[in-house]
Scaffold this motif. Structure first.
Motif, PDB file in Angstrom:
ATOM      1  N   ARG A   1       0.837  -1.192   0.000  1.00 62.16           N
ATOM      2  CA  ARG A   1       0.000   0.000   0.000  1.00 62.16           C
ATOM      3  C   ARG A   1       0.878   1.250   0.000  1.00 62.16           C
ATOM      4  N   VAL A   2       0.732   2.056  -1.043  1.00 53.45           N
ATOM      5  CA  VAL A   2       1.571   3.236  -1.224  1.00 53.45           C
ATOM      6  C   VAL A   2       0.699   4.489  -1.174  1.00 53.45           C
ATOM      7  N   LEU A   3       1.129   5.459  -0.391  1.00 50.86           N
ATOM      8  CA  LEU A   3       0.457   6.756  -0.297  1.00 50.86           C
ATOM      9  C   LEU A   3       1.271   7.764  -1.100  1.00 50.86           C
ATOM     10  N   PHE A   4       0.617   8.457  -2.041  1.00 52.97           N
ATOM     11  CA  PHE A   4       1.302   9.493  -2.807  1.00 52.97           C
ATOM     12  C   PHE A   4       0.782  10.863  -2.422  1.00 52.97           C
ATOM     13  N   ILE A   5       1.701  11.761  -2.104  1.00 57.06           N
ATOM     14  CA  ILE A   5       1.348  13.139  -1.783  1.00 57.06           C
ATOM     15  C   ILE A   5       2.218  14.060  -2.630  1.00 57.06           C
ATOM     16  N   GLY A   6       1.569  14.823  -3.505  1.00 57.70           N
ATOM     17  CA  GLY A   6       2.278  15.800  -4.326  1.00 57.70           C
ATOM     18  C   GLY A   6       1.953  17.202  -3.868  1.00 57.70           C
ATOM     19  N   GLU A   7       2.488  18.179  -4.580  1.00 63.47           N
ATOM     20  CA  GLU A   7       2.200  19.568  -4.230  1.00 63.47           C
ATOM     21  C   GLU A   7       0.827  19.994  -4.757  1.00 63.47           C
TER      22      GLU A   7
ATOM     23  N   SER B   1      -2.618  18.648  -7.766  1.00 62.75           N
ATOM     24  CA  SER B   1      -3.219  17.521  -8.472  1.00 62.75           C
ATOM     25  C   SER B   1      -2.494  17.175  -9.768  1.00 62.75           C
ATOM     26  N   SER B   2      -1.846  18.150 -10.421  1.00 60.07           N
ATOM     27  CA  SER B   2      -1.158  17.842 -11.663  1.00 60.07           C
ATOM     28  C   SER B   2       0.129  17.060 -11.432  1.00 60.07           C
ATOM     29  N   ASP B   3       0.545  16.945 -10.167  1.00 58.71           N
ATOM     30  CA  ASP B   3       1.699  16.100  -9.845  1.00 58.71           C
ATOM     31  C   ASP B   3       1.323  14.625  -9.849  1.00 58.71           C
ATOM     32  N   ASN B   4       0.028  14.341  -9.912  1.00 54.31           N
ATOM     33  CA  ASN B   4      -0.424  12.949  -9.887  1.00 54.31           C
ATOM     34  C   ASN B   4       0.043  12.161 -11.109  1.00 54.31           C
ATOM     35  N   GLY B   5       0.564  12.868 -12.104  1.00 57.22           N
ATOM     36  CA  GLY B   5       1.136  12.191 -13.258  1.00 57.22           C
ATOM     37  C   GLY B   5       2.359  11.361 -12.914  1.00 57.22           C
ATOM     38  N   LEU B   6       2.882  11.534 -11.710  1.00 58.65           N
ATOM     39  CA  LEU B   6       4.005  10.701 -11.258  1.00 58.65           C
ATOM     40  C   LEU B   6       3.556   9.284 -10.904  1.00 58.65           C
ATOM     41  N   VAL B   7       2.272   9.117 -10.619  1.00 56.92           N
ATOM     42  CA  VAL B   7       1.774   7.815 -10.165  1.00 56.92           C
ATOM     43  C   VAL B   7       2.024   6.697 -11.174  1.00 56.92           C
ATOM     44  N   PRO B   8       1.753   6.898 -12.476  1.00 59.87           N
ATOM     45  CA  PRO B   8       2.057   5.821 -13.425  1.00 59.87           C
ATOM     46  C   PRO B   8       3.532   5.420 -13.425  1.00 59.87           C
ATOM     47  N   HIS B   9       4.407   6.378 -13.171  1.00 57.71           N
ATOM     48  CA  HIS B   9       5.835   6.055 -13.121  1.00 57.71           C
ATOM     49  C   HIS B   9       6.159   5.228 -11.876  1.00 57.71           C
TER      50      HIS B   9
ATOM     51  N   ASP C   1       3.611  -5.966  -6.598  1.00 58.14           N
ATOM     52  CA  ASP C   1       2.231  -5.534  -6.786  1.00 58.14           C
ATOM     53  C   ASP C   1       1.941  -4.431  -5.775  1.00 58.14           C
ATOM     54  N   ILE C   2       1.532  -3.256  -6.264  1.00 57.13           N
ATOM     55  CA  ILE C   2       1.246  -2.150  -5.350  1.00 57.13           C
ATOM     56  C   ILE C   2      -0.126  -1.559  -5.621  1.00 57.13           C
ATOM     57  N   SER C   3      -0.655  -0.904  -4.600  1.00 53.74           N
ATOM     58  CA  SER C   3      -1.894  -0.149  -4.709  1.00 53.74           C
ATOM     59  C   SER C   3      -1.590   1.271  -4.244  1.00 53.74           C
ATOM     60  N   VAL C   4      -1.756   2.250  -5.146  1.00 57.17           N
ATOM     61  CA  VAL C   4      -1.403   3.626  -4.825  1.00 57.17           C
ATOM     62  C   VAL C   4      -2.646   4.434  -4.473  1.00 57.17           C
ATOM     63  N   THR C   5      -2.621   5.085  -3.338  1.00 60.46           N
ATOM     64  CA  THR C   5      -3.703   5.973  -2.908  1.00 60.46           C
ATOM     65  C   THR C   5      -3.253   7.420  -3.104  1.00 60.46           C
ATOM     66  N   VAL C   6      -4.094   8.203  -3.794  1.00 55.92           N
ATOM     67  CA  VAL C   6      -3.797   9.623  -4.026  1.00 55.92           C
ATOM     68  C   VAL C   6      -4.928  10.445  -3.416  1.00 55.92           C
ATOM     69  N   PRO C   7      -4.743  10.958  -2.216  1.00 54.50           N
ATOM     70  CA  PRO C   7      -5.828  11.705  -1.564  1.00 54.50           C
ATOM     71  C   PRO C   7      -6.176  12.991  -2.322  1.00 54.50           C
ATOM     72  N   ASP C   8      -7.442  13.297  -2.366  1.00 52.51           N
ATOM     73  CA  ASP C   8      -7.910  14.568  -2.925  1.00 52.51           C
ATOM     74  C   ASP C   8      -8.287  15.451  -1.740  1.00 52.51           C
ATOM     75  N   PHE C   9      -7.380  16.327  -1.368  1.00 48.59           N
ATOM     76  CA  PHE C   9      -7.595  17.119  -0.167  1.00 48.59           C
ATOM     77  C   PHE C   9      -8.747  18.110  -0.340  1.00 48.59           C
ATOM     78  N   GLY C  10      -9.021  18.498  -1.578  1.00 48.96           N
ATOM     79  CA  GLY C  10     -10.162  19.374  -1.827  1.00 48.96           C
ATOM     80  C   GLY C  10     -11.476  18.684  -1.534  1.00 48.96           C
ATOM     81  N   LEU C  11     -11.610  17.447  -2.004  1.00 50.21           N
ATOM     82  CA  LEU C  11     -12.842  16.698  -1.769  1.00 50.21           C
ATOM     83  C   LEU C  11     -12.988  16.302  -0.312  1.00 50.21           C
ATOM     84  N   LEU C  12     -11.865  16.021   0.345  1.00 49.16           N
ATOM     85  CA  LEU C  12     -11.938  15.624   1.748  1.00 49.16           C
ATOM     86  C   LEU C  12     -12.396  16.769   2.635  1.00 49.16           C
ATOM     87  N   ARG C  13     -12.151  17.987   2.183  1.00 48.16           N
ATOM     88  CA  ARG C  13     -12.550  19.186   2.934  1.00 48.16           C
ATOM     89  C   ARG C  13     -12.051  19.149   4.375  1.00 48.16           C
ATOM     90  N   LEU C  14     -10.825  18.736   4.506  1.00 46.88           N
ATOM     91  CA  LEU C  14     -10.239  18.700   5.844  1.00 46.88           C
ATOM     92  C   LEU C  14      -9.581  20.037   6.160  1.00 46.88           C
TER      93      LEU C  14
END
Length: 210
Positions: free
Chosen positions: A4-10, A12-20, A31-44
């Motif tokens: 389980r991999v957590l990706f945090i970029g600066e 949303s357009s940094d999410n293009g790193l995920v395929p790499h 075998d990995i599963s990458v989670t990319v949080p959407d901080f806007g949708l989370l409204r935290l």
């Protein structure tokens, strides 16, 4: 079982790193599963700093084997960003293994080296207008690679007037697409910051697979 991999970029357009990240894992046979949080949708109630983001994700739960955290070096030494990320992880999520991804000066420097990709994303792959893009290590010495990328995409498109204005409004989408399409074995592979990204992930995945 997937790692389980957590990706945090600066952004949303940094999410293009995920395929790499995923392709490196495939190459390592992991075998990995990458989670990319959407901080806007989370409204935290979080800020934009790495500690804020890590703290917010930890609060909502979830277990991860590895965090991949991207931060541009900007005008400071890359090691300062690496130290900043390590300090944030140690404070907000002790024990979580992490990889720091630190482009120099900005992630856009990686994209400036791939002229064919730039012309393709500019919707004019056969264009011949001179772009005068930096070569090799010179990309990391550009004062404002983000602005140069914007200008280069606009020039490569050869659009004018209203069509150009509409095209330029989609810069974040173009940046994301360029990052997704970036050839990891192409011109960017000469940059130490890209080499560090690949090497650090290789090592982390070897440990996870061990």
């Amino acid at each position: 079982m997937s790692a389980r991999v957590l990706f945090i970029g600066e952004g949303s357009s940094d999410n293009g790193l995920v395929p790499h990240i995923e392709s490196i894992a495939v190459r390592k046979g992991l075998d990995i599963s990458v989670t990319v949080p959407d901080f806007g949708l989370l409204r935290l109630p979080t800020g934009h700093s790495v500690p804020d983001k890590l703290g917010a994700i930890r609060k909502i739960g979830g277990n991860y084997d590895l965090a991949v955290v991207q931060r541009d070096a900007d005008r400071g030494p890359a090691q300062d960003r690496r130290d900043e990320i390590k300090k944030a992880v140690d404070a907000e999520w002790p024990g979580l293994r992490h990889v720091a991804v630190v482009p120099v000066r900005m992630l856009e420097a990686w994209l400036l080296l791939d002229e064919a990709c730039l012309r393709r994303v500019a919707e004019n792959p056969r264009g011949r207008v001179d772009l005068d893009l930096p070569k090799g290590l010179a990309a990391e010495n550009i004062a404002d690679p983000k602005q140069l990328l914007k200008e280069s995409l606009a020039r490569a498109s050869e659009y004018k007037g209203r069509r150009l204005a509409q095209f330029q409004k989609r810069f974040s989408q173009h940046r994301l697409r360029m990052l997704e399409l970036l050839d990891p074995d192409g011109p960017v592979s000469c940059l130490p910051s890209w080499q560090n990204f690949i090497t650090d992930l290789d090592i982390a995945f070897e440990i996870l697979d061990g």
